[in-house]
Write an enzyme that holds these catalytic residues in place. Structure first.
Site, PDB file in Angstrom:
ATOM      1  N   GLY A 112       0.799  -1.212   0.000  1.00  0.00           N
ATOM      2  CA  GLY A 112       0.000   0.000   0.000  1.00  0.00           C
ATOM      3  C   GLY A 112       0.835   1.266   0.000  1.00  0.00           C
ATOM      4  O   GLY A 112       0.390   2.314  -0.481  1.00  0.00           O
ATOM      5  N   GLU A 115       1.753   1.809  -3.547  1.00  0.00           N
ATOM      6  CA  GLU A 115       0.518   2.201  -4.223  1.00  0.00           C
ATOM      7  C   GLU A 115       0.171   3.658  -3.923  1.00  0.00           C
ATOM      8  O   GLU A 115      -0.319   4.388  -4.791  1.00  0.00           O
ATOM      9  CB  GLU A 115      -0.616   1.260  -3.814  1.00  0.00           C
ATOM     10  CG  GLU A 115      -0.450  -0.137  -4.417  1.00  0.00           C
ATOM     11  CD  GLU A 115      -1.418  -1.161  -3.854  1.00  0.00           C
ATOM     12  OE1 GLU A 115      -2.071  -1.861  -4.640  1.00  0.00           O
ATOM     13  OE2 GLU A 115      -1.514  -1.274  -2.614  1.00  0.00           O
ATOM     14  N   GLU A 135       2.557  -8.505  -2.012  1.00  0.00           N
ATOM     15  CA  GLU A 135       1.287  -9.095  -1.586  1.00  0.00           C
ATOM     16  C   GLU A 135       1.162 -10.583  -1.862  1.00  0.00           C
ATOM     17  O   GLU A 135       0.565 -11.327  -1.065  1.00  0.00           O
ATOM     18  CB  GLU A 135       0.114  -8.343  -2.241  1.00  0.00           C
ATOM     19  CG  GLU A 135      -0.192  -6.983  -1.626  1.00  0.00           C
ATOM     20  CD  GLU A 135       0.640  -5.860  -2.219  1.00  0.00           C
ATOM     21  OE1 GLU A 135       0.324  -4.688  -1.970  1.00  0.00           O
ATOM     22  OE2 GLU A 135       1.625  -6.154  -2.928  1.00  0.00           O
TER      23      GLU A 135
END
Length: 258
Positions: A112, A115, A135
């Site tokens: 994240g 991201e 992930e």
């Protein structure tokens, strides 16, 4: 406003937003995502703020991923909702801001965290930074836009490699692949970002907003980006900044944008 996990420093015409969970390597949890949404929403509405820098507290991490403890026991429906709400509240929200956002990646930017950096309009990294989408090593895939934005930035093949191997790349590699624009020493990171902001501030914020909308349209499959560019180009002619910018050019002086 005071936030539990986010610090906001406003300068004359720009802001520095810092994810502040150093004991968790600034990992994103629901509260932090919500607070970041509130911060960016407020800064977007503030007409004095012409640019935003986002970074992480400390020297180890920008954002070292999501807080796994919050969703380890989720079912399929809860997982889908987690991704959908996160994208709407923060990642898509940042990408579509009309205020330029620069990610100052000052350490680990994983999952994240990467991201979040990729949702920003562009990225600058310190040489100690490590970036990746790990992930699949947890039995899941990137859910905050990683499978979409990473190929746009580094190409399909390199994105597939990074996602499938769950490996990290260095700041130098990230620059070589176009994931970040610059890779500098840690103590040069914020000064460089602020220098870039100073260049942005010289220009028309109205025109920059139109440019952001036009560039983003190129990555929307249901939208003709050329038509969006034509529309935004035309709208510029009706603005004060266009009149001022062209007049200043013809008069051989610096423009005084609105």
């Amino acid at each position: 406003m005071n936030y539990n996990n986010v610090l906001v420093e406003t300068k004359e015409n720009y802001a520095i937003v810092t994810v502040n969970r150093p004991t968790k390597l600034n990992a994103l949890n629901k509260e932090t995502i919500s607070e970041l949404h509130q911060v960016f929403f407020s800064l977007e509405k503030d007409k004095q703020i012409k640019a935003i820098i986002i970074t992480g507290s400390g020297e180890k991490a920008f954002v070292a991923g999501a807080d796994i403890s919050e969703f380890a026991n989720f079912n399929e429906l809860q997982g889908s909702e987690l991704a959908r709400k996160g994208q709407e509240l923060l990642f898509d929200f940042i990408q579509n801001l009309t205020t330029p956002v620069i990610a100052a990646v000052n350490g680990f930017a994983l999952g994240g965290g990467l991201e979040l950096a990729m949702a920003s309009h562009f990225r600058v990294a310190s040489l100690n930074a490590k970036m990746g989408l790990p992930e699949v090593s947890l039995g899941v895939i990137p859910g905050y836009g990683g499978t979409q934005r990473l190929p746009q930035l580094v190409g399909k093949g390199k994105a597939m490699e990074m996602i499938m191997t769950a490996g990290m790349i260095s700041a130098v590699e990230a620059k070589e692949w176009g994931l970040v624009n610059y890779a500098v020493e840690l103590d040069e990171l914020l000064p460089l970002c602020e220098k870039l902001v100073s260049k942005i501030l010289r220009n028309s914020s109205t025109a920059i907003a139109g440019a952001i909308k036009s560039v983003n349209a190129n990555f929307e499959t249901s939208v003709n980006g050329f038509n969006v560019e034509i529309e935004q180009f035309g709208k510029a002619f009706a603005t004060y900044d266009f009149k001022e910018g062209t007049t200043a050019f013809l008069e051989k002086r610096k423009p005084n944008f609105e």
